[in-house]
Design an enzyme around this catalytic site. Structure first.
Site, short mmCIF file in Angstrom:
data_model
loop_
_atom_site.label_atom_id
_atom_site.label_comp_id
_atom_site.label_asym_id
_atom_site.label_seq_id
_atom_site.Cartn_x
_atom_site.Cartn_y
_atom_site.Cartn_z
N LYS A 155 2.34 10.48 5.11
CA LYS A 155 2.65 9.33 5.98
C LYS A 155 2.96 8.09 5.13
O LYS A 155 3.93 7.36 5.38
CB LYS A 155 1.46 9.12 6.92
CG LYS A 155 1.41 7.85 7.73
CD LYS A 155 0.52 6.77 7.16
CE LYS A 155 -0.91 7.16 6.93
NZ LYS A 155 -1.73 6.12 6.30
N LYS A 205 0.84 -1.21 0.00
CA LYS A 205 0.00 0.00 0.00
C LYS A 205 0.87 1.26 0.00
O LYS A 205 0.58 2.24 -0.71
CB LYS A 205 -0.91 -0.02 1.23
CG LYS A 205 -1.68 1.26 1.50
CD LYS A 205 -2.72 1.53 0.44
CE LYS A 205 -3.31 2.92 0.61
NZ LYS A 205 -4.28 3.26 -0.43
P1 NDP Z 1 -9.56 10.41 8.49
O1 NDP Z 1 -8.55 11.42 8.87
O2 NDP Z 1 -10.79 10.84 7.78
O3 NDP Z 1 -10.06 9.63 9.80
C1 NDP Z 1 -9.13 9.10 10.71
C2 NDP Z 1 -9.85 8.21 11.70
O4 NDP Z 1 -8.90 7.74 12.68
C3 NDP Z 1 -10.93 8.95 12.50
O5 NDP Z 1 -11.95 8.05 12.84
C4 NDP Z 1 -10.15 9.41 13.74
O6 NDP Z 1 -10.98 9.66 14.84
C5 NDP Z 1 -9.31 8.18 13.97
N1 NDP Z 1 -8.12 8.45 14.76
C6 NDP Z 1 -7.03 9.15 14.39
N2 NDP Z 1 -6.12 9.16 15.38
C7 NDP Z 1 -6.64 8.42 16.40
C8 NDP Z 1 -6.18 8.07 17.68
N3 NDP Z 1 -4.97 8.45 18.12
N4 NDP Z 1 -6.98 7.31 18.47
C9 NDP Z 1 -8.20 6.91 18.03
N5 NDP Z 1 -8.70 7.23 16.81
C10 NDP Z 1 -7.92 7.97 16.01
O7 NDP Z 1 -8.79 9.28 7.70
P2 NDP Z 1 -9.33 8.31 6.54
O8 NDP Z 1 -10.60 7.69 6.99
O9 NDP Z 1 -9.28 9.02 5.25
O10 NDP Z 1 -8.16 7.24 6.52
C11 NDP Z 1 -8.08 6.15 7.43
C12 NDP Z 1 -6.96 5.24 6.95
O11 NDP Z 1 -7.28 4.75 5.64
C13 NDP Z 1 -5.60 5.95 6.82
O12 NDP Z 1 -4.57 5.09 7.18
C14 NDP Z 1 -5.54 6.31 5.34
O13 NDP Z 1 -4.20 6.46 4.91
C15 NDP Z 1 -6.26 5.13 4.73
N6 NDP Z 1 -6.88 5.39 3.41
C16 NDP Z 1 -7.68 6.49 3.17
C17 NDP Z 1 -8.23 6.69 1.92
C18 NDP Z 1 -9.12 7.86 1.59
O14 NDP Z 1 -9.46 8.04 0.40
N7 NDP Z 1 -9.54 8.70 2.53
C19 NDP Z 1 -7.95 5.75 0.81
C20 NDP Z 1 -7.19 4.60 1.19
C21 NDP Z 1 -6.65 4.45 2.42
P3 NDP Z 1 -11.66 11.12 15.05
O15 NDP Z 1 -12.94 11.09 14.27
O16 NDP Z 1 -11.85 11.24 16.51
O17 NDP Z 1 -10.68 12.14 14.53
#
Ligand code: NDP
Length: 294
Positions: free
Chosen positions: A238, A169
């Site tokens: 990242k 990935k």
């Molecule tokens: P977002 O920034 O939209 O959401 C991040 C999520 O992680 C939220 O639910 C957040 O909670 C939670 N989170 C972050 N830090 C913590 C912590 N320390 N403790 C608990 N919960 C935490 O990210 P995405 O949904 O876009 O991405 C999620 C993963 O998927 C990442 O690794 C990203 O690289 C990957 N990804 C994303 C894609 C995309 O198109 N968006 C595509 C493919 C992969 P809170 O709501 O409280 O902030």
């Protein structure tokens, strides 16, 4: 089969929504309001803690980083306090291979099988249930994971042992980053040289320079001026850092990916934390004094 899903972010939410349509689901999110909103919209139950969310047959995490996943394991309300032996833990975070191996070892001590299962296909793919899922784990764990992942995944590949999914990935997204940066630079120059961006892309996309960036992302998001925010630049940054670390660990010289890493880092420093992964193209536009629209 009862599933617990932790991490209702931009991509986690539509993934979990597919699971909610299939069977019993418990969700947990750090910002509790998002979990309540999810339950109101898609059903399922909201857990008060990671411990409570982890009590089912399958636990799925989709957080920003592996460090965030590791941070939820311990403590009286942590995942390890709730997860039961024989459960399956799938981490759909685009994670770090070494961190995933450490998490897998800790779960193994408790009789829990782990696979890293990062996804590709963006928020549109998550909504459509057509994600590609790259799974790192044993063959036995993959066989258990596949039917669960098929709720939101179309192409589900077993790519190697724990950490292999994360590695693949990260490299995929490093290639995406290189394309974003290069397509932005090239198109800005072509516009200044008097070539309409749609004409330029039409030719590139019928030629050998084409990519997902030139075929889909730039036409849909840049030329239209739509600039939706679907994937944070911080997360792509990242991913590229994980890829360059992989190159270093494996002894592969990586000047191109190192440059992409430092350019994304610099872009991130100039933009806010909510900036989208295509925003570096906007910076190129600003520096060049041109807009790529049409
Ligand atoms: P977002 O920034 O939209 O959401 C991040 C999520 O992680 C939220 O639910 C957040 O909670 C939670 N989170 C972050 N830090 C913590 C912590 N320390 N403790 C608990 N919960 C935490 O990210 P995405 O949904 O876009 O991405 C999620 C993963 O998927 C990442 O690794 C990203 O690289 C990957 N990804 C994303 C894609 C995309 O198109 N968006 C595509 C493919 C992969 P809170 O709501 O409280 O902030």
């Amino acid at each position: 089969m009862h599933i617990g899903f932790l991490g209702l972010g931009a991509i986690g939410t539509p993934m979990a929504a597919h699971l909610a349509r299939r069977g019993p689901l418990t969700v947990w999110n750090r910002t509790a309001a998002r979990a309540a909103e999810f339950v109101a919209r898609h059903g399922g139950a909201a857990a008060a803690s990671p411990r409570e969310a982890a009590a089912g047959d399958v636990v799925i995490t989709c957080l920003s980083t592996s460090a965030d996943v590791a941070g939820l394991l311990d403590g009286p309300d942590g995942i390890l306090a709730g997860i039961r032996p024989g459960a399956l833990f799938l981490d759909c975070t685009s994670g770090d291979p070494a961190a995933s191996r450490r998490i897998a070892a800790r779960l193994d001590e408790r009789g829990v099988a782990f696979a890293d299962a990062p996804v590709s296909g963006g928020t549109n793919g998550a909504e459509a249930g057509t994600l590609t899922v790259m799974v790192g784990g044993s063959a036995e764990t993959f066989a258990r994971a596949r039917p669960v992942l098929s709720a939101f995944g179309e192409r589900i590949e077993h790519v190697g042992p724990v950490g292999a999914g994360d590695a693949l990935k990260a490299v995929n997204n490093a290639l995406l980053a290189v394309n974003i940066l290069a397509v932005g630079e090239g198109l800005a120059a072509l516009v200044k040289a008097g070539v309409a961006p749609r004409t330029a892309l039409g030719v590139v996309n019928a030629s050998s320079g084409r990519s997902f960036v030139s075929e889909v992302l730039v036409p849909e998001r840049v030329l239209t001026g739509a600039w939706p925010r679907t994937f944070r630049l911080a997360l792509l940054d990242k991913d590229v850092a994980i890829a360059t670390d992989l190159l270093t660990e494996t002894g592969v010289p990586g000047p191109v990916l190192e440059l992409a890493r430092s350019l994304l880092h610099a872009a991130r420093a100039r933009l806010d934390e909510a900036a989208d992964y295509l925003d570096p193209i906007r910076l190129t536009e600003r520096q060049a004094g041109v807009e790529i629209r049409g």
